[in-house]
Design an enzyme around this catalytic site. Sequence first.
Site, short mmCIF file in Angstrom:
data_model
loop_
_atom_site.label_atom_id
_atom_site.label_comp_id
_atom_site.label_asym_id
_atom_site.label_seq_id
_atom_site.Cartn_x
_atom_site.Cartn_y
_atom_site.Cartn_z
N ASP A 187 -2.68 10.31 -1.69
CA ASP A 187 -2.94 9.27 -2.68
C ASP A 187 -3.32 9.86 -4.03
OD1 ASP A 187 -3.12 6.35 -1.33
OD2 ASP A 187 -3.61 7.91 0.11
N ARG A 224 0.86 -1.19 0.00
CA ARG A 224 0.00 0.00 0.00
C ARG A 224 0.89 1.23 0.00
NH1 ARG A 224 1.74 1.80 4.19
NH2 ARG A 224 0.71 3.80 3.77
N GLY A 225 0.27 2.39 -0.15
CA GLY A 225 1.02 3.64 -0.29
C GLY A 225 1.10 4.01 -1.75
N ALA A 226 0.77 5.24 -2.08
CA ALA A 226 0.64 5.64 -3.48
C ALA A 226 1.87 5.33 -4.33
CB ALA A 226 0.27 7.12 -3.57
N ASN A 229 -6.40 11.73 0.69
CA ASN A 229 -5.46 10.99 1.53
C ASN A 229 -6.25 10.16 2.55
OD1 ASN A 229 -2.65 10.41 2.14
ND2 ASN A 229 -2.97 11.48 4.06
N LYS A 230 -5.53 9.40 3.33
CA LYS A 230 -6.14 8.49 4.30
C LYS A 230 -7.16 9.21 5.17
CE LYS A 230 -5.40 4.96 4.51
NZ LYS A 230 -6.17 3.87 3.85
N ARG A 246 -7.57 -1.00 -6.95
CA ARG A 246 -8.07 -0.04 -5.97
C ARG A 246 -8.34 1.26 -6.71
NH1 ARG A 246 -4.94 0.67 -0.52
NH2 ARG A 246 -6.99 1.52 0.06
N GLN A 287 -2.32 2.07 10.46
CA GLN A 287 -1.07 2.22 9.70
C GLN A 287 -0.06 3.10 10.43
OE1 GLN A 287 -4.17 2.56 8.36
NE2 GLN A 287 -4.21 1.89 6.22
#
Length: 320
Positions: free
Chosen positions: A226, A44-46, A236-237, A82, A185
Site C-alpha cells: 500500500d 480497496r487495493g492501492a 502492507n496488509k 483512508r 481478503q
Amino acid sequence: MRTIDWVNGAVEIIDQTALPGEERVLRLHTVGELIAAIQSLAVRGAPALGVAGAFGVALAARIHVDDPVALAVAVQRVETARPTAVNLARGAQRAAALIPHGPEAVLAEACAVRDEEIAASAAMARLGADLVVELCGARPRLLTHCNTGALAAVTVGTALGVVGELHQRGRLAGVIASETRPLLQGARLTSWELTRWGIEHRVAVDSAGPFLMARGEVDAVILGADRICANGDVINKIGTYSHALGARRAGIPFLVVAPESTVDHATPSGAQVEIEDRGSAEVTAWSEAVNPAFDITPFDLVTAIVTDRRVIRVDRGEKP
C-alpha cells in the site's frame, strides 16, 4: 473485468464486500457514496484506490462546478478517506490539479490514472514472472497474502498478476493463499479470483504461513504494497511482516510487487506512516480489540521490489 470504472456519469465498482457469495456492481453518483465505498472496503487495493481518488474528484468537479469552496472540501474528503495507502491521495491530487480547466479535463485526467494502472499491471506481471523464475526455477510454489489481483488494481493485479502470468506460461506449481484476517481478503477475494482463472490453490490460516515455509512447501512469498517508503520499508496488509520473518528464516525470496505510483519518495521510512487502526467489530463482538489494518516490513527483510518500470534488488542494497 475492471474493479472500478467511469460509466455514463458515475463510478462503477465491483462490491468486494459481497464476494464471493454475490457478484454485485455498485453505481456511485456522489462523493459521499464513493467515500463510503472506500471506507467499507467495497473498493480497496492501492492501485484501485488511486483510481477511486481520481474519479472521486471527477464526481466532485461535476457536482460543485459553481462552488469552489464546496469543491475544495470534497477533494480533501476524498484524499483523506483512508490514511495509509499513498495512491488514494495521489490519484485525487492528480485529478484536482486539472480543476481550473473544467470538469471534463478533470475526468480525462482521472481516466488517464485508470489507464496507467491497467498498463502497469501488465508490465508488472511480465517483470515479476521473469524474476520469480530466475530466483526459484521453472515451477515455483508461491504464497500470497491479502488480495492483489484485478480486484485490487482495476485489471490483472500486482502480485497476483504475476501468479496469473506464471500460470499462463505453464510455470506455476502451486499457490497458497493466506486467508488474511480479519476480513479474509485472501480466503474470499484471492481464492475467488484464482478459481475464475482456473488456478489450483489452497487457503491457509495466516499463522500457518511461516510454518509451511519452514516445512519446505513454499518457494517464495509474493505480495503487494500500500506504500513503499524511500528506504524500501513496505507498508502492507497486517500479517505481511510475519510472512517476511518466516521467509527470512526459511531462506526463501520475499517479493513485493507494486506500481511506481505506490513508491513514496517523500516518506523516509515506515516510522513516518500513519497506520490505520480499524474498529473492534471487525475482530470480536465480546471485547475491545486492537485492529491495525497494515504493518511495516523493514527493507532488510525484502528480497526485491517489482514495479511496472524496474526490478529493485533490495537484497543487493538497491533503494526505490
